[in-house]
Write a protein that holds these residues in place. Structure first.
Motif, mmCIF file in Angstrom:
data_model
loop_
_atom_site.group_PDB
_atom_site.id
_atom_site.type_symbol
_atom_site.label_atom_id
_atom_site.label_comp_id
_atom_site.label_asym_id
_atom_site.label_seq_id
_atom_site.Cartn_x
_atom_site.Cartn_y
_atom_site.Cartn_z
ATOM 1 N N LYS A 229 0.826 -1.216 0.000
ATOM 2 C CA LYS A 229 0.000 0.000 0.000
ATOM 3 C C LYS A 229 0.853 1.256 0.000
ATOM 4 O O LYS A 229 0.417 2.316 0.446
ATOM 5 N N GLY A 230 2.065 1.143 -0.504
ATOM 6 C CA GLY A 230 2.909 2.324 -0.633
ATOM 7 C C GLY A 230 4.147 2.266 0.238
ATOM 8 O O GLY A 230 4.362 1.340 1.016
ATOM 9 N N GLU A 231 4.969 3.282 0.130
ATOM 10 C CA GLU A 231 6.233 3.362 0.847
ATOM 11 C C GLU A 231 6.036 4.004 2.212
ATOM 12 O O GLU A 231 5.273 4.964 2.372
ATOM 13 N N VAL A 232 6.755 3.479 3.195
ATOM 14 C CA VAL A 232 6.661 3.955 4.578
ATOM 15 C C VAL A 232 8.072 4.200 5.101
ATOM 16 O O VAL A 232 8.982 3.412 4.834
ATOM 17 N N ARG A 233 8.235 5.292 5.844
ATOM 18 C CA ARG A 233 9.528 5.585 6.474
ATOM 19 C C ARG A 233 9.390 5.495 7.985
ATOM 20 O O ARG A 233 8.366 5.879 8.548
ATOM 21 N N ALA A 234 10.435 5.004 8.630
ATOM 22 C CA ALA A 234 10.404 4.831 10.078
ATOM 23 C C ALA A 234 11.786 5.031 10.672
ATOM 24 O O ALA A 234 12.797 4.708 10.045
ATOM 25 N N ARG A 235 11.795 5.572 11.892
ATOM 26 C CA ARG A 235 13.058 5.678 12.622
ATOM 27 C C ARG A 235 13.475 4.306 13.148
ATOM 28 O O ARG A 235 14.638 3.922 13.083
ATOM 29 N N ASP A 236 12.506 3.571 13.716
ATOM 30 C CA ASP A 236 12.777 2.248 14.278
ATOM 31 C C ASP A 236 11.814 1.222 13.698
ATOM 32 O O ASP A 236 10.650 1.534 13.407
ATOM 33 N N VAL A 237 12.304 0.001 13.539
ATOM 34 C CA VAL A 237 11.491 -1.111 13.043
ATOM 35 C C VAL A 237 11.546 -2.252 14.053
ATOM 36 O O VAL A 237 12.619 -2.605 14.557
ATOM 37 N N ILE A 238 10.374 -2.801 14.350
ATOM 38 C CA ILE A 238 10.267 -3.985 15.209
ATOM 39 C C ILE A 238 9.710 -5.125 14.365
ATOM 40 O O ILE A 238 8.657 -4.998 13.754
ATOM 41 N N LEU A 239 10.440 -6.235 14.340
ATOM 42 C CA LEU A 239 10.022 -7.415 13.578
ATOM 43 C C LEU A 239 9.366 -8.403 14.529
ATOM 44 O O LEU A 239 9.996 -8.890 15.466
ATOM 45 N N ALA A 240 8.077 -8.702 14.273
ATOM 46 C CA ALA A 240 7.285 -9.554 15.177
ATOM 47 C C ALA A 240 6.479 -10.557 14.361
ATOM 48 O O ALA A 240 5.265 -10.659 14.501
ATOM 49 N N THR A 241 7.166 -11.321 13.516
ATOM 50 C CA THR A 241 6.495 -12.181 12.542
ATOM 51 C C THR A 241 6.515 -13.665 12.901
ATOM 52 O O THR A 241 5.773 -14.455 12.308
ATOM 53 N N ASN A 242 7.361 -14.098 13.806
ATOM 54 C CA ASN A 242 7.396 -15.466 14.330
ATOM 55 C C ASN A 242 7.217 -16.536 13.246
ATOM 56 O O ASN A 242 8.031 -16.625 12.326
ATOM 57 N N GLY A 243 6.148 -17.332 13.291
ATOM 58 C CA GLY A 243 5.970 -18.426 12.333
ATOM 59 C C GLY A 243 5.610 -17.985 10.936
ATOM 60 O O GLY A 243 5.491 -18.823 10.036
ATOM 61 N N MET A 367 11.198 -13.650 18.484
ATOM 62 C CA MET A 367 10.497 -14.737 17.785
ATOM 63 C C MET A 367 11.046 -16.081 18.220
ATOM 64 O O MET A 367 12.035 -16.155 18.951
ATOM 65 N N GLY A 368 10.403 -17.156 17.744
ATOM 66 C CA GLY A 368 10.882 -18.504 18.019
ATOM 67 C C GLY A 368 10.428 -19.028 19.364
ATOM 68 O O GLY A 368 11.245 -19.512 20.164
ATOM 69 N N TYR A 369 9.115 -19.014 19.617
ATOM 70 C CA TYR A 369 8.603 -19.360 20.935
ATOM 71 C C TYR A 369 8.380 -20.855 21.118
ATOM 72 O O TYR A 369 7.951 -21.297 22.185
ATOM 73 N N CYS A 370 8.647 -21.637 20.096
ATOM 74 C CA CYS A 370 8.681 -23.101 20.198
ATOM 75 C C CYS A 370 7.374 -23.698 20.698
ATOM 76 O O CYS A 370 7.361 -24.652 21.479
ATOM 77 N N GLY A 371 6.263 -23.117 20.257
ATOM 78 C CA GLY A 371 4.962 -23.686 20.571
ATOM 79 C C GLY A 371 4.428 -23.357 21.945
ATOM 80 O O GLY A 371 3.380 -23.871 22.329
ATOM 81 N N SER A 372 5.129 -22.498 22.700
ATOM 82 C CA SER A 372 4.687 -22.147 24.058
ATOM 83 C C SER A 372 4.763 -20.640 24.251
ATOM 84 O O SER A 372 5.316 -20.151 25.228
ATOM 85 N N GLY A 373 4.167 -19.904 23.314
ATOM 86 C CA GLY A 373 4.479 -18.491 23.240
ATOM 87 C C GLY A 373 3.476 -17.503 23.774
ATOM 88 O O GLY A 373 3.713 -16.309 23.651
ATOM 89 N N VAL A 374 2.351 -17.933 24.337
ATOM 90 C CA VAL A 374 1.350 -16.932 24.720
ATOM 91 C C VAL A 374 1.943 -15.927 25.706
ATOM 92 O O VAL A 374 1.869 -14.711 25.496
ATOM 93 N N SER A 375 2.540 -16.420 26.777
ATOM 94 C CA SER A 375 3.121 -15.488 27.748
ATOM 95 C C SER A 375 4.441 -14.909 27.273
ATOM 96 O O SER A 375 4.693 -13.707 27.429
#
Length: 438
Positions: A229-243, A367-375
């Motif tokens: 949906k277009g180009e976005v600029r950011a000072r900081d990026v957080i990657l939270a994509t896991n599986g 990332m990488g919660y190995c199937g026990s990631g809710v908490s």
């Protein structure tokens, strides 16, 4: 005879049935933001909540509807999340770091209960404890001894239940005793996520669905994200994509192993039967290498039963009947009842069975919660947000641990079918041998 009509079975998560309509979200992303979070599951929403409350202009982007992934597809079981034992971790990282890593699991478990209470989230959180069942007598001896060690060396509350007393915890004769962890908990994962989304929006976060990030680059001013949906600029990026990590961040993709986890939900069952199957309302798991996990629905009327059913990933119309067979092996009482839902979500394992968090190529990640990631996903998401804000409390014992991969691995787990097939054969042989010995 079973009443299951698989043609009528829903393939959306059971959790979505009574979920209210989602809040209205913007269609387009902002052109600039202080913080862009990629991924809108527990990790991403907690990170966004923290940075938005900290005064940063925060935007969350997701390739699907917010929360579409495993944050609304999991079994709603909450444990300490740290799989390797203290001894194994000490051999890798030294005893002091090992104790600190193990402690993070306990901290995350206690923290999520406090968070749900303090924020007033309506998500069926219950501290009902886990019954971890042994599928052979040898496994019972092992986990019973481990429970004593955990209590003595780490202060983790746990106690063994021999097979002769098993029925007070679980209405099944398929196991050989087990261990109860009274502090483990359950939650409605979709209601929990919906609550997080509402909190983030109230804090001022800009959340956009169906806005996949297709490229990330850097210039003198920060990050440039190309999206659908277009180009976005950011000072900081957080990657939270896991599986659901893709080749947009190949370093991270090489360090997580996406694995499908499959679940079914029964039709509403008689209350007396539910009381027989789950007399203490525990969540449950077992010692099989290809683990099964199951529980009651929050209203106490259904059994939700999950696990891995095949070496290869498969369709939920195929996984459902297989899970039903496995469920009825453990609970023969359910063979005459129906199943209403069959669904799956992708978790992410790592090569050392630990969650990982840190900064790589200037991007914050967990990332990488190995199937026990809710908490743990929730807890590390909060810590990521604190890191971005420059707060000392964002530091964890899991920060910047060696994050292994394997030669020739690029995110496609070609080795998984053979590994799962081997473990399933081992589980089957051990179970059959134990049954034959009485």
């Amino acid at each position: 005879m079973s009443k299951v009509s698989w043609s009528d079975c829903k393939h959306d998560p059971f959790w979505l049935d009574d979920l209210p309509e989602p809040p209205h979200l913007p269609d387009a992303p902002l052109q600039t933001a202080d913080v862009v979070v990629i991924g809108s599951g527990y990790t991403g929403m907690h990170a966004a909540l923290e940075t938005a409350r900290g005064g940063r202009l925060t935007m969350v982007l997701d390739a699907q509807d917010p929360g579409w992934g495993c944050s609304t597809r999991n079994g709603g079981q909450i444990s300490t999340s740290i799989k390797p034992s203290l001894e194994k971790l000490a051999a890798r990282h030294g005893i002091e770091r090992a104790r600190a890593i193990r402690k993070e699991g306990e901290t995350a478990l206690e923290w999520i209960g406090d968070f749900v209470t303090s924020e007033g989230l309506d998500c069926d959180f219950r501290r009902n404890g886990r019954f971890h069942a042994a599928h052979t007598p040898a496994h019972y001896e092992e986990i019973a001894a481990s429970a004593q060690t955990l209590s003595r060396t780490e202060g983790i509350e746990a106690f063994a239940v021999p097979r002769s007393e098993q029925r007070r915890e679980l209405g099944s004769d398929a196991y050989y005793g087990g261990v109860v962890f009274p502090r483990h908990a359950s939650i409605n994962p979709a209601k929990y996520h919906r609550g997080l989304l509402s909190l983030a929006l109230q804090a001022g976060a800009h959340v956009v669905g169906h806005c996949a990030v297709t490229d990330i680059s850097r210039d003198a001013s920060g990050f440039v994200l190309t999206t659908t949906k277009g180009e976005v600029r950011a000072r900081d990026v957080i990657l939270a994509t896991n599986g659901y990590t893709t080749g947009v961040t190949p370093w991270h993709q090489r360090r997580v192993i996406p694995i499908g986890s499959y679940i079914i939900a029964t039709e509403p069952l008689p209350r007396e039967l539910m009381a027989e199957l789950f007399p203490m309302d525990r969540i449950a798991s077992d010692t099989c290498k290809v683990v099964y996990y199951y529980r009651t629905s929050p209203d106490g009327r259904r059994v939700l039963f999950g696990g891995r059913v095949s070496a290869n990933e498969t369709d939920t119309s195929i996984s459902g009947p297989k899970l039903f067979t496995d469920m009825c092996r453990i609970f023969p009482q359910l063979s005459s009842y129906g199943v209403t839902h069959s669904w799956m979500g992708r978790v992410a394992y790592t090569f050392d069975e630990l969650a990982h968090t840190g900064v790589h190529d200037g991007m914050y990640y967990a990332m990488g919660y190995c199937g026990s990631g809710v908490s743990m996903a929730s807890y590390l998401g909060k810590r990521l947000g604190q890191k971005v804000l420059g707060l000392a409390e964002g530091k964890t014992a899991l920060d910047d641990l060696p994050n292994p991969t394997r030669p020739f691995y690029s995110g496609n787990p070609w080795f998984l079918p053979a590994t799962v097939a081997w473990y399933r054969r081992q589980d089957r042989r051990q179970t059959q041998r134990a049954a034959a010995m009485g």
